[in-house]
Design a protein around this motif. Structure first.
Motif, PDB file in Angstrom:
ATOM      1  N   ALA A 173      13.617  76.911  98.610  1.00 24.45           N
ATOM      2  CA  ALA A 173      14.338  77.151  99.937  1.00 24.45           C
ATOM      3  C   ALA A 173      13.480  76.628 100.973  1.00 24.45           C
ATOM      4  N   GLY A 174      14.072  76.440 102.217  1.00 24.56           N
ATOM      5  CA  GLY A 174      13.605  76.037 103.291  1.00 24.56           C
ATOM      6  C   GLY A 174      13.417  74.451 103.410  1.00 24.56           C
ATOM      7  N   LEU A 175      13.102  73.911 104.717  1.00 21.91           N
ATOM      8  CA  LEU A 175      12.944  72.624 105.078  1.00 21.91           C
ATOM      9  C   LEU A 175      11.918  72.129 104.235  1.00 21.91           C
ATOM     10  N   GLY A 176      12.306  70.828 103.716  1.00 23.59           N
ATOM     11  CA  GLY A 176      11.168  70.178 102.536  1.00 23.59           C
ATOM     12  C   GLY A 176      11.068  70.657 101.264  1.00 23.59           C
ATOM     13  N   LEU A 179      17.986  75.586  98.086  1.00 17.35           N
ATOM     14  CA  LEU A 179      19.124  76.605  99.032  1.00 17.35           C
ATOM     15  C   LEU A 179      19.088  75.999 100.578  1.00 17.35           C
ATOM     16  N   GLY A 180      18.168  75.334 101.123  1.00 15.12           N
ATOM     17  CA  GLY A 180      18.260  74.781 102.179  1.00 15.12           C
ATOM     18  C   GLY A 180      17.744  75.803 103.321  1.00 15.12           C
ATOM     19  N   SER A 181      18.217  75.840 104.744  1.00 10.54           N
ATOM     20  CA  SER A 181      17.658  76.742 105.485  1.00 10.54           C
ATOM     21  C   SER A 181      18.734  77.277 106.431  1.00 10.54           C
ATOM     22  N   GLY A 182      18.337  77.428 107.780  1.00 10.60           N
ATOM     23  CA  GLY A 182      19.325  78.117 108.580  1.00 10.60           C
ATOM     24  C   GLY A 182      20.019  79.398 108.082  1.00 10.60           C
ATOM     25  N   ASN A 183      21.276  79.233 108.286  1.00  4.47           N
ATOM     26  CA  ASN A 183      22.132  80.676 107.924  1.00  4.47           C
ATOM     27  C   ASN A 183      22.225  80.848 106.264  1.00  4.47           C
ATOM     28  N   HIS A 184      21.687  79.913 105.478  1.00  5.38           N
ATOM     29  CA  HIS A 184      21.759  79.893 103.938  1.00  5.38           C
ATOM     30  C   HIS A 184      20.748  81.129 103.786  1.00  5.38           C
ATOM     31  N   TYR A 185      21.194  81.705 102.416  1.00  6.35           N
ATOM     32  CA  TYR A 185      20.468  82.653 102.134  1.00  6.35           C
ATOM     33  C   TYR A 185      20.931  83.118 100.493  1.00  6.35           C
ATOM     34  N   LEU A 186      20.092  83.911  99.912  1.00  3.18           N
ATOM     35  CA  LEU A 186      20.161  84.354  98.602  1.00  3.18           C
ATOM     36  C   LEU A 186      19.899  86.032  99.098  1.00  3.18           C
ATOM     37  N   GLU A 187      20.776  86.629  98.415  1.00  6.85           N
ATOM     38  CA  GLU A 187      20.773  88.114  98.592  1.00  6.85           C
ATOM     39  C   GLU A 187      21.166  89.071  97.614  1.00  6.85           C
ATOM     40  N   VAL A 188      20.389  90.266  97.341  1.00  6.92           N
ATOM     41  CA  VAL A 188      20.602  90.894  96.208  1.00  6.92           C
ATOM     42  C   VAL A 188      21.526  92.165  97.111  1.00  6.92           C
ATOM     43  N   GLY A 201       4.428  59.690 111.420  1.00  2.00           N
ATOM     44  CA  GLY A 201       4.279  61.173 111.212  1.00  2.00           C
ATOM     45  C   GLY A 201       3.761  61.270 109.654  1.00  2.00           C
ATOM     46  N   GLU A 202       3.806  62.532 109.044  1.00  2.00           N
ATOM     47  CA  GLU A 202       3.085  62.639 107.713  1.00  2.00           C
ATOM     48  C   GLU A 202       3.935  63.792 106.972  1.00  2.00           C
ATOM     49  N   PRO A 203       3.605  63.616 105.836  1.00  2.04           N
ATOM     50  CA  PRO A 203       4.299  64.374 104.769  1.00  2.04           C
ATOM     51  C   PRO A 203       4.375  66.148 105.305  1.00  2.04           C
ATOM     52  N   MET A 204       5.725  66.584 105.130  1.00  2.02           N
ATOM     53  CA  MET A 204       5.930  67.851 105.547  1.00  2.02           C
ATOM     54  C   MET A 204       4.724  68.961 104.839  1.00  2.02           C
ATOM     55  N   ASP A 205       4.182  69.827 105.575  1.00  2.00           N
ATOM     56  CA  ASP A 205       3.261  70.840 105.084  1.00  2.00           C
ATOM     57  C   ASP A 205       3.787  72.173 105.942  1.00  2.00           C
ATOM     58  N   ALA A 206       4.305  73.037 104.878  1.00  2.00           N
ATOM     59  CA  ALA A 206       5.075  74.303 105.403  1.00  2.00           C
ATOM     60  C   ALA A 206       4.196  75.118 106.343  1.00  2.00           C
ATOM     61  N   ASP A 207       2.861  75.320 105.700  1.00  3.16           N
ATOM     62  CA  ASP A 207       1.892  75.936 106.616  1.00  3.16           C
ATOM     63  C   ASP A 207       1.477  75.449 107.863  1.00  3.16           C
ATOM     64  N   ARG A 208       0.838  74.227 107.975  1.00  3.85           N
ATOM     65  CA  ARG A 208       0.278  73.379 108.869  1.00  3.85           C
ATOM     66  C   ARG A 208       1.410  73.177 110.022  1.00  3.85           C
ATOM     67  N   HIS A 209       2.612  72.818 109.545  1.00  2.00           N
ATOM     68  CA  HIS A 209       3.478  72.176 110.594  1.00  2.00           C
ATOM     69  C   HIS A 209       4.332  73.511 111.162  1.00  2.00           C
ATOM     70  N   LYS A 210       4.195  74.680 110.551  1.00  2.00           N
ATOM     71  CA  LYS A 210       4.992  75.841 110.957  1.00  2.00           C
ATOM     72  C   LYS A 210       6.472  75.468 110.920  1.00  2.00           C
ATOM     73  N   LEU A 211       6.855  74.954 109.610  1.00  2.00           N
ATOM     74  CA  LEU A 211       8.183  74.480 109.266  1.00  2.00           C
ATOM     75  C   LEU A 211       9.252  75.346 110.053  1.00  2.00           C
ATOM     76  N   GLN A 212      10.535  74.897 110.554  1.00  2.00           N
ATOM     77  CA  GLN A 212      11.510  75.853 111.040  1.00  2.00           C
ATOM     78  C   GLN A 212      12.863  75.576 110.355  1.00  2.00           C
ATOM     79  N   VAL A 213      13.727  75.253 111.111  1.00  2.00           N
ATOM     80  CA  VAL A 213      15.087  75.111 110.492  1.00  2.00           C
ATOM     81  C   VAL A 213      15.251  73.685 110.307  1.00  2.00           C
ATOM     82  N   GLU A 214      16.200  73.410 109.390  1.00  2.00           N
ATOM     83  CA  GLU A 214      16.351  71.900 108.797  1.00  2.00           C
ATOM     84  C   GLU A 214      17.558  71.563 109.497  1.00  2.00           C
ATOM     85  N   VAL A 215      17.425  70.564 110.371  1.00  2.53           N
ATOM     86  CA  VAL A 215      18.525  69.788 111.119  1.00  2.53           C
ATOM     87  C   VAL A 215      19.295  69.172 110.049  1.00  2.53           C
ATOM     88  N   LYS A 216      20.632  69.284 109.708  1.00  3.33           N
ATOM     89  CA  LYS A 216      21.496  68.688 108.914  1.00  3.33           C
ATOM     90  C   LYS A 216      21.974  67.357 109.274  1.00  3.33           C
TER      91      LYS A 216
END
Lengths: 482, 140
Positions: A133-136, A202-211, B101-116
Motif C-alpha cells: 500500500a502507499g505511493l510507490g 492498494l494505492g493511497s488517499g482514501n483507499h483502505y483495508l479495514e477489519v 529526480g530519483e527512485p522513491m524512498d518511503a522514509d527519506r522522501h516522506k511519501l504522501q498521497v499518490e496523485v492519480k
C-alpha cells in the motif's frame, strides 16, 4: 442556483437554459445546505453546478442525479448518476473518472470480535506487511504486456487461475468477476507499462483495508441472506484499477476531446468531453473502460488472497471460510435494462462515486441474494461506522438502481492537513480501540475522520428517500492505509 | 516563480506561476510533486526527457503533468527539478523538457498521497499582469 423541494429528501434543479433534463438531488436539508452555500458563494468548483452540467449532455434520460453523498468532483460530481439512450446518447469520460471501477470488496469471516480483539495488533501488523500500500509500493507480481493483456481480458479470473482466491469468489463479484467487451488493444502501451508492478496493490488517499465488526443488524432477512450476524468479523478492501485505469482516463480525455469537436457536441466544461455511444470513438472508450474494470477486479481478487494469506494461518482457517460477501464498483459506465416511462429499455448508466445497487429480483444479483437485492458498502472513515445496505424497488424506479458509496468529504485535504497531525489521529483512533497502520503520516491527517461528513447523514437520506435500505452497521477494529 | 495548492473538497488544484510560460509549467509540476513527497529531499540524480505537442496550451499543461505521472510509475521515480522549453509552430504547441529526480524512498522522501491523474477540470493557462499562471485540478 434555482431549486425546489419535491419532498423532505428529494430536491430538483429545474430544467433551464441548455439543460435537457432537470437535476434531482437526494439529500436532507442538512446535506444540501453546504452544497447550496458553495454554489451561492460562487465557489469555483461546486457540485450543484456539476449536476447541472451533466444535465446538458446529449441523450440524458429522466434526470441528472445527485446521490446523498454528493460532493464536488471534476466533470461529473462525485455521487453523480446519469443514464443515456443508446441512439442519441453519449459516453462521457467524466462520468467514470480516472480510477475506473474503484470499489469495495468485503470478505466475511467465521470469526467473532472476541476472537480477533485480543490479537488485533498482530493482525494489523500482518495485514500491513502482507498487502502492498502507499505511493510507490509494488505488487508481488511482475507482469509483461502479455500478462497485463490477460488481466484485462479475464478480470478476477486472471488471479484465480494463479491460485489467488477460491472459486466461489466469482459468483459474489459484480459481472461474475469479468466484464464483457474488454479490448486490450483499446488500452495504450503506456497504461500497461504503468501497471506492470501494480497488480495487487492498494494505492493511497482514501483507499483502505479495514477489519470490521458487525455491531448492529437492521434487516434480519437480508442479513440472513448475506450470511452476516452481530459480532462477526468482516474485512473491507477499498481500491480500484490503479495506474492502468488512471492512464486510460488520461488517454481518452484527449481522444474524447477530439471526438467532442468532431461530432460537434456542446461541452460546458472540458472534463465532460464525450463521444456518441454509437461512434467508433465511443465504442473504443467503452471497451477500454471494460478492460479497466477487469484490472480493478483482478486487483481486488489478488488483495483478497493476500488478506486470506495473512489471516488464515493466524486463526487456523482454510481460505474457503473467508468468503467473498460481495465485490462492487463505484466508478463505472454500464449497459443495463431499466423501466423508463413504463417500457423496459437498454440504457448506458454512468456512476461516478455511486455504487450499483440492484434491488430485489434482478437477474444480475447472485442467486442467494436475488430476492433481497445485492449488498452495497458505504465506507465511513477510519474512526467511524461503515454500513452495509442494499438496493430497493424505489431505487430501481428512481435512480437506475444506484446507491450511496461513502461519507463524502466535507473538508479539503489541504485544510485537513492544517488541522490535524497523523500521529494525533492515530492516537485518537487507538483510544477508540482502532489499530491504525499507515505508510504516510500526512496521508493519515488528510483522511482524519473529522474531514468527512457524518456517514449517518448520508445513510439516513438514502433510507428516508427510499432509494437504498440499511442492513447492518459495522465498526473498525483495525485499519490499513497507504 | 512559485506554486500553490488550491482548495478542492475531494481532490486538489495546483497552480504554477512564473515570469515565462515555461517557468509556470515547471512550477505546476513542482506543485504536483510536492503533494507526493518532500521536494527538498528528492535529489536530482536521474533525468528523463519529455517531448509532447498539443493544439492548446491547456491541453499541453494537462498532458505535461500526465507524462510525469506516467514516468513516475514506469521508472519508479519522484521528480523535483524541471527545465521546460516551449514553442508554437504552425498552430501547435510543442513542449520538450527534462525532469530530474530519483527512485522513491518511503522514509527519506516522506511519501504522501499518490496523485492519480491531471484533469481538464479548472484548467487555465494565462498571463495575469506580469506573470503566467498554469493550473488544473488533480485527481487524488
Amino acid at each position: 442556483m434555482e431549486y425546489r423541494k419535491l419532498s423532505d429528501y428529494v430536491w430538483e434543479i429545474p430544467q433551464t437554459g441548455d439543460m435537457l433534463v432537470p437535476g434531482r438531488i437526494y439529500a436532507s436539508e442538512e446535506l444540501l445546505g453546504p452544497l447550496l452555500e458553495d454554489s451561492r458563494g460562487g465557489q469555483q468548483w461546486n457540485a450543484l453546478e456539476q449536476v447541472r452540467n451533466v444535465a446538458s449532455l446529449p441523450g440524458i434520460i429522466k434526470a441528472s442525479i445527485g446521490m446523498p453523498d454528493l460532493h464536488p468532483g471534476y466533470g461529473f460530481p462525485i455521487g453523480g448518476v446519469g443514464a443515456f439512450g443508446i441512439d442519441e446518447g453519449v459516453v462521457a469520460m467524466g462520468g467514470v473518472g480516472f480510477d475506473i471501477n474503484c470499489g469495495v470488496r468485503v470478505l466475511a469471516t467465521p470469526l467473532s470480535a472476541d476472537d480477533v480483539r485480543p490479537r488485533k495488533e498482530e493482525l494489523a501488523d500482518r495485514l500491513f506487511g502482507g498487502v502492498p500500500a502507499g505511493l510507490g509500493s509494488q505488487g508481488k507480481l511482475r507482469l509483461t504486456v502479455e500478462g497485463i493483456d490477460e488481466v484485462l481480458r479475464k478480470g478476477a479470473r486472471f488471479a484465480l487461475d494463479r491460485g489467488f482466491g477460491v472459486p466461489d469468489d466469482l459468483e459474489y463479484t459484480e459481472e461474475g468477476g469479468c466484464m464483457e467487451g474488454a479490448d486490450p488493444e483499446a488500452v495504450s502501451l503506456k497504461a500497461k507499462q504503468r501497471q506492470f508492478r501494480q497488480v495487487g496493490t492498494l494505492g493511497s488517499g482514501n483507499h483502505y483495508l479495514e477489519v470490521q465488526e458487525v455491531v448492529e443488524v437492521h434487516d434480519r432477512a437480508a442479513a440472513a441472506a448475506y450470511g452476516i450476524e452481530e459480532g462477526q468479523i468482516l474485512v473491507a478492501i477499498h481500491c480500484g484499477s490503479r495506474a492502468l485505469g488512471h492512464q486510460i482516463g488520461q488517454d481518452y480525455l484527449q481522444e474524447l476531446e477530439r471526438a467532442s469537436k468532431k461530432y460537434d457536441i456542446p461541452v460546458r466544461e472540458r472534463e465532460l468531453v464525450c463521444a456518441p455511444i454509437r461512434s467508433p470513438e465511443g465504442e473504443r472508450y467503452l471497451s477500454a473502460v471494460a478492460a479497466g474494470v477487469n484490472c480493478a477486479l483482478a486487483n481486488r481478487q489478488t488483495i483478497a488472497h493476500l488478506v486470506r494469506d495473512a489471516m488464515a494461518p493466524m486463526f487456523s482457517l482454510p481460505h474457503e471460510q473467508i468468503r467473498t460477501l460481495y465485490d462492487v464498483g463505484h466508478n463505472n459506465v454500464k449497459w443495463e435494462r431499466h423501466a423508463i416511462d413504463g417500457r423496459e429499455r437498454q440504457v448506458l448508466v454512468h456512476r461516478k462515486g455511486s455504487t450499483r445497487a440492484f434491488g430485489p429480483g434482478r437477474p444480475e444479483n447472485p442467486a442467494r441474494y436475488r430476492e433481497v437485492g445485492h449488498p452495497i458498502f458505504i465506507g465511513g472513515t477510519m474512526g467511524t461506522s461503515s454500513y452495509i445496505m442494499r438496493g430497493t424497488e424505489r431505487g430501481m424506479a428512481e435512480v437506475f438502481g444506484s446507491g450511496v458509496h461513502g461519507a463524502g468529504r466535507a473538508l479539503s485535504r489541504k485544510k485537513a492537513k492544517k488541522k490535524w497531525h497523523g500521529n494525533q489521529v492515530a492516537k485518537d483512533l487507538a483510544g477508540q480501540g482502532i489499530e491504525l497502520r499507515a505508510h504516510s503520516g500526512p496521508g493519515v491527517a488528510e483522511e482524519a475522520p473529522g474531514a468527512y461528513k457524518k456517514v449517518e447523514l448520508v445513510v439516513d437520506a438514502a433510507v428516508q428517500s427510499g432509494i437504498n435500505a440499511t442492513v447492518a452497521r459495522v465498526f473498525p477494529l483495525a485499519c490499513i492505509k497507504g | 516563480m512559485a506554486y500553490e495548492i488550491l482548495e478542492h473538497t475531494a481532490d486538489a488544484g495546483v497552480r504554477g506561476r512564473g515570469a515565462t510560460l515555461e517557468e509556470a509549467f515547471a512550477e505546476a509540476a513542482r506543485g504536483m510533486f510536492s503533494l507526493m513527497g518532500d521536494l527538498e529531499a528528492v535529489r536530482p540524480q536521474r533525468k528523463v526527457q519529455v517531448g509532447i505537442e498539443e493544439d492548446s496550451l491547456e491541453g499541453l499543461l494537462v498532458r505535461w503533468l500526465a507524462e510525469l505521472l506516467a514516468q513516475r510509475d514506469i521508472e519508479g521515480l519522484l521528480f523535483s527539478r524541471f527545465r521546460v522549453y516551449m514553442e508554437l509552430t504552425e498552430g501547435r504547441w510543442k513542449l520538450s523538457a527534462y525532469a530530474w529526480g530519483e527512485p522513491m524512498d518511503a522514509d527519506r522522501h516522506k511519501l504522501q498521497v499518490e496523485v492519480k491523474a491531471a484533469t481538464n477540470y479548472g484548467v487555465r493557462v494565462e498571463k495575469v499582469g506580469n506573470e503566467f499562471l498554469a493550473q488544473c485540478v488533480l485527481d487524488l
